[in-house]
Design a protein around this motif. Structure first.
Motif, PDB file in Angstrom:
ATOM      1  N   ASN B 470       0.801  -1.146   0.136  1.00 53.78           N
ATOM      2  CA  ASN B 470      -0.183   0.145  -0.027  1.00 53.78           C
ATOM      3  C   ASN B 470       0.731   1.298   0.095  1.00 53.78           C
ATOM      4  O   ASN B 470       2.209   1.312  -0.024  1.00 53.78           O
ATOM      5  CB  ASN B 470      -1.176   0.110   1.088  1.00 53.78           C
ATOM      6  N   VAL B 471       0.094   2.493   0.243  1.00 56.82           N
ATOM      7  CA  VAL B 471       0.950   3.810  -0.072  1.00 56.82           C
ATOM      8  C   VAL B 471       1.900   4.068   1.306  1.00 56.82           C
ATOM      9  O   VAL B 471       2.741   4.740   1.260  1.00 56.82           O
ATOM     10  CB  VAL B 471       0.160   4.850  -0.285  1.00 56.82           C
ATOM     11  N   ASN B 472       1.601   3.329   2.287  1.00 54.97           N
ATOM     12  CA  ASN B 472       2.333   3.518   3.476  1.00 54.97           C
ATOM     13  C   ASN B 472       2.915   2.246   4.113  1.00 54.97           C
ATOM     14  O   ASN B 472       2.697   1.683   5.031  1.00 54.97           O
ATOM     15  CB  ASN B 472       1.547   3.978   4.734  1.00 54.97           C
ATOM     16  N   PRO B 473       4.181   1.672   3.390  1.00 48.11           N
ATOM     17  CA  PRO B 473       4.596   0.186   3.930  1.00 48.11           C
ATOM     18  C   PRO B 473       5.198   0.613   5.178  1.00 48.11           C
ATOM     19  O   PRO B 473       5.791   1.484   5.557  1.00 48.11           O
ATOM     20  CB  PRO B 473       5.455  -0.113   2.738  1.00 48.11           C
ATOM     21  N   ASP B 474       5.098  -0.549   6.136  1.00 44.61           N
ATOM     22  CA  ASP B 474       5.644  -0.703   7.325  1.00 44.61           C
ATOM     23  C   ASP B 474       7.098  -1.672   7.254  1.00 44.61           C
ATOM     24  O   ASP B 474       7.931  -1.228   7.971  1.00 44.61           O
ATOM     25  CB  ASP B 474       4.826  -1.325   8.487  1.00 44.61           C
ATOM     26  N   GLY B 475       7.217  -2.339   6.357  1.00 46.10           N
ATOM     27  CA  GLY B 475       8.363  -3.259   6.031  1.00 46.10           C
ATOM     28  C   GLY B 475       8.596  -4.009   7.545  1.00 46.10           C
ATOM     29  O   GLY B 475       7.591  -4.917   7.704  1.00 46.10           O
ATOM     30  N   LYS B 476       9.458  -4.159   8.133  1.00 45.17           N
ATOM     31  CA  LYS B 476       9.363  -4.578   9.385  1.00 45.17           C
ATOM     32  C   LYS B 476       9.869  -6.234   9.368  1.00 45.17           C
ATOM     33  O   LYS B 476      10.605  -6.865   9.870  1.00 45.17           O
ATOM     34  CB  LYS B 476       8.516  -4.083  10.385  1.00 45.17           C
ATOM     35  N   TYR B 477       8.687  -6.683   9.043  1.00 46.25           N
ATOM     36  CA  TYR B 477       8.480  -7.985   8.943  1.00 46.25           C
ATOM     37  C   TYR B 477       8.202  -8.525   7.526  1.00 46.25           C
ATOM     38  O   TYR B 477       7.574  -7.933   6.805  1.00 46.25           O
ATOM     39  CB  TYR B 477       7.358  -8.697   9.675  1.00 46.25           C
TER      40      TYR B 477
END
Lengths: 222, 666
Positions: B470-477
């Protein structure tokens, strides 16, 4: 002096009122506040029972108001049917129907007592003074009534002895630990009782000399 | 953030344990370590043969009792036909949502309303009881997951299902009237106006016969744009439309976002239009569809297509609105771009500027620039037209760059720091590479270059990063959705579980770390999406007693305590029953042989988790009636007899006693 005047008591002359404002203000403040507190208590919980068991990590709460029980009543009823206890909705139905009217009435009586400058004021304030004790007594009666009249045909009727949870503090029913606590509404009406006592003391101080003076005057006139 | 999930003392303790372990290893001797409850932590680590890396992974994933996961993974359940809900980072399976396959625990497909969903998703009177779920799509608001709905396609029959995340139940299965297989869906546009379903295998419109010799003339490709009514929670058929495409095999799709909002990108393969026939000496499909070096990415102007649909420029085919290929070409809403052959992922970057395509048989990811595509369209930089007359944009004019990432690149997702992650099927690995353009300043590394790889086990298909599409990826995992497990688990017979692997990708400055394996023993998941768990506001119990989950409103046949009744009208007996711990009311139901029975059951509980079941033997019913819920079953009492019904959820200490008798008099 007619009977009705004996009850209403003498009126305070304007100049005396101006001169000794505090003397006549004190009973008004205390009794007025007491009456007001009674009316406010209608909106506050009086008593709370919390039941704790492993499968209810947040506990089950039952909050008693003058005219209703709030909280997890449905769930408590669901559990209570196992031990043959009647639904909480059936408890104190007469009291609950009349309670608002009664509390308003005794509250207004206290306020009315402000305008009675005679010992009758004490009689008017008396119901309100005793009200918290009557409430607790009635609560205990219903808990006793419910806890000792269990349906013998209930699924767990053999597992539970009839019981009455304490009015204050810890108890135990089955796997439940119960904690009863007095809530703000009850403390408010207790405070009202204290204020009534103090108010009556000032009332006596303010109006007794006036009444005696008037009686003396009447005797002399005769 | 993982610290949140670990009780305050475990982390430093295990940290100490790791240090102690290093110390012990270095010394080659034994030393007393940290004691917990009379146990030596180091000794446990040693006895279990854990490396410091293992211990670190355990500390990053372990969730103590009562603690919640930070993310929820919604994964397709493959040919189980269901959707899996998994907590991340603990990788605990929380739920299997019944979608295309009846699921008795949830009563899914056993009550009148839930069976109706199956019937509506049938084909020509055949009610289907399985599906091949591929790509779940969470509903979005402004390009960000909003946690309200989930859509998923059934590749096997070209269907799309709608799941309401207030109660995690399927509400609708809609059948595509034009085709029998789909793949490039479900995907949603940034505000969930459209749910996209791209076709897969070329075929004539459903129900039509044409010999394979007429493949080019009669066979079709297609993509469908389903209109979603968020209020109703349903896809609206007559407000939806399809677009006819050449009979290439359309594959995955991804709608544009932000700058590219209003456009849709769709992969294809078999632009050779091979028709197989290995038995007749032709090259088999696997070879026939891989002859050309390039296939075509379809670039679709959805905004304009929707306008044309509104203007009535669609044709009714099989009762469905279709923008024909001729109209699409004439109106200039369809362009092709050459892409490396046999592509799978077509993934739009979080800013909407780049489109990343992975061709499974090419070791590169190919990155296209949306601005360049727009410019090429405006300036008509075409390298030609395909056989059907669709303009093909010049590859060099629209490509940004190509990065060699490894063998068998398949699918790409993103993180907030300008890194992209591509699964490498043949290499069984995940590649991390850097984005360019405005992203370069975020990672400070050489743009458009491969930086790291981690091995996964084995044959990774899709991958998913937290909110990574989506437009705000969190990444992280990152979770690798591996197709083969081979030696990862104790053997459980020749059908092996699939293997999900959790990878830590939080920092771009340290290598990706494999954290945890989770076997999936229910189906072969394809795509998954990972959403921040607190975005989902699901109900703990249904809002009111007598709630119908299908209509998400009060059911007129729901009852409160005391309203239960049985009414006979001619040969129909209708029952309004309540269920509460630990009894049904009524408990005895008597009918005559041949009666039609309509049976409504309402769970009148308000307590969380106080679900009751309802199992009726021989009649093949099992219901799950959650607190507040009303469900209905209908059947004909065919044979006389006595049928004990009972509650299938262990609801209370007197659960076994929660039963009743259904008596059928001769």
């Amino acid at each position: 002096m007619k009977d009705i005047d004996m009850i209403v008591g003498p009126r305070v002359p304007q100049e005396l009122l101006k001169r000794e404002r505090k003397r006549f203000l004190m009973p008004t403040i205390f009794l007025g506040t007491a009456g007001l507190l009674l009316l406010i208590s209608i909106f506050l919980p009086y008593w709370k029972l919390t039941l704790y068991a492993p499968q209810y990590p947040n506990g089950l709460v039952m909050k008693v108001y003058v005219n209703r029980i709030e909280g997890d009543v449905k769930e408590i009823d669901t559990l209570n049917h196992y031990i043959g206890m009647r639904s909480l909705t059936e408890a104190a139905s007469l009291e609950r129907t009349l309670s608002i009217f009664m509390v308003v009435a005794i509250g207004l009586l206290v306020i009315a007592a402000i305008y009675l400058h005679s010992p009758a004021a004490a009689v008017f304030a008396l119901p309100a003074f005793f009200y918290p004790f009557i409430f607790l007594g009635d609560l205990y009666f219903w808990m006793w009534n419910f806890g000792t009249n269990l349906d013998p045909r209930a699924p767990l009727s053999n597992a539970i002895e009839p019981f009455v949870p304490p009015l204050l503090g810890e108890g135990k029913v089955g796997q439940f630990k119960t904690i009863a606590s007095w809530e703000i509404g009850l403390w408010v009406v207790f405070l009202a009782s204290i204020l009534i006592l103090v108010g009556l003391y000032y009332h006596r101080k303010a109006y007794k000399p006036l009444l005696e003076e008037q009686l003396k005057k009447e005797i002399l006139e005769k | 953030m993982f610290k949140k999930h670990v009780s305050r003392w475990i982390l430093p303790l295990l940290g100490l344990g790791i240090l102690a372990l290093f110390y012990t290893c270095g010394k080659g001797g034994k030393q007393a370590g940290v004691q917990v409850g009379g146990e030596d932590v180091n000794k446990v680590i040693e006895e279990r043969g854990l490396t410091p890396n293992d211990v670190l992974a355990a500390v990053k994933t372990y969730l103590p009792t009562g603690k919640y996961d930070e993310y929820l993974l919604f994964s397709s359940g493959g040919h189980s036909g269901q959707v899996l809900v998994i907590g991340v980072p603990s990788m605990r399976l929380l739920k299997v949502i019944g979608v295309f396959t009846p699921e008795p625990w949830q009563g899914w497909g056993y009550s009148t309303d839930t069976w109706k969903v199956f019937e509506e998703g049938g084909i020509n009177g055949t009610t289907l009881t399985w599906g091949d779920t591929h790509h779940p799509a969470l509903s979005e608001t402004n390009g960000d997951y909003d946690g309200e709905y989930l859509f998923i396609n059934d590749k096997a029959n070209a269907r799309v299902a709608v799941i309401d995340l207030r109660d995690f139940e399927t509400k609708q299965i809609i059948k595509n009237p034009l085709t029998l297989s789909d793949h490039g869906g479900a995907m949603v546009t940034p505000n969930t106006e459209w749910v996209i379903e791209g076709g897969q295998y070329g075929m004539p419109w459903t129900g039509e016969y044409a010999p394979l010799s007429q493949y080019k003339e009669k066979y079709k490709g297609m993509i469908t744009f389903w209109k979603f009514d968020r209020k109703k929670g349903r896809l609206i058929k007559n407000e939806s439309f399809a677009m006819e495409l050449p009979p290439y095999w359309q594959d995955l799709s991804d709608p544009g976002k932000l700058v590219s909002d209003g456009w849709v990108f769709l992969n294809s393969f078999n632009t050779e239009m091979a028709t197989g026939g290995v038995e007749e000496g032709n090259p088999p499909f696997e070879a026939g569809v891989s002859q050309r070096d390039m296939d075509y990415m379809h670039v679709i102007n959805l905004k304009k297509a929707a306008q044309l649909f509104k203007q009535g420029k669609t044709k009714k085919i099989r009762g469905f609105n279709v923008l024909t290929l001729d109209t699409a070409i004439k109106e200039g809403i369809l362009y092709f771009i050459p892409e490396p052959k046999s592509p799978h992922g077509v993934d739009v970057s979080p800013d909407g500027r780049y489109i990343v395509v992975s061709g499974k048989l090419d070791p590169h990811v190919t990155i296209y620039n949306f601005d360049k595509i727009q410019q090429a369209i405006a300036e008509k930089k075409f390298s030609g037209k395909d056989e059907f007359g669709v303009p093909v944009l010049d590859f060099d004019a629209v490509v940004e760059t190509q990065i060699e990432v490894g063998l068998g690149p398949l699918h790409t997702q993103f993180d907030p720091n300008g890194f992209a992650y591509t699964s490498l099927f043949l290499e069984s690995a995940v590649a991390r590479w850097t984005m360019g353009g405005e992203w370069a300043s975020k990672h400070g590394k050489e743009p458009w270059s491969l930086v790291d790889k981690v091995s996964v086990h084995y044959n990774i298909g899709h991958l998913v990063t937290a909110e990574g599409d989506n437009v705000n990826p969190d990444g992280k995992y990152l979770v690798a959705l591996n197709k083969w497990a081979i030696d990862r688990y104790t053997n459980v017979g020749p059908l092996l579980p699939q293997n999900f692997q959790l990878v830590d990708i939080e920092s771009g400055d340290r290598p990706m770390q494999l954290l945890y394996d989770m076997p999936i023993g229910i189906g072969e998941p394809h795509y998954a999406q990972m959403i921040k768990a607190d975005k989902i506001k699901s109900w703990e119990v249904y809002p009111e007693i007598g709630w119908n989950p299908h209509t998400q409103s009060k059911d007129p046949d729901g009852v409160q305590a005391g309203q239960e009744k049985v009414v006979r009208r001619g040969r129909t007996v209708e029952i309004w029953m309540s269920a509460i711990r630990s009894h049904y009311t009524p408990e005895r139901v008597e009918v005559r042989k041949g009666d039609r029975v309509i049976w409504h059951i309402t769970n009148i509980e308000r307590a969380k988790d106080a679900t009751h079941g309802f199992a009726l033997p021989e009649y093949n019913f099992n219901l799950s009636i959650e607190p507040g819920e009303t469900q209905t079953i209908e059947f004909v009492a065919k044979r006389p007899g006595v049928y004990p019904f009972y509650c299938t959820e262990f609801c209370s200490a007197l659960h076994l006693e929660m039963m009743g008798y259904f008596l059928v008099k001769p």
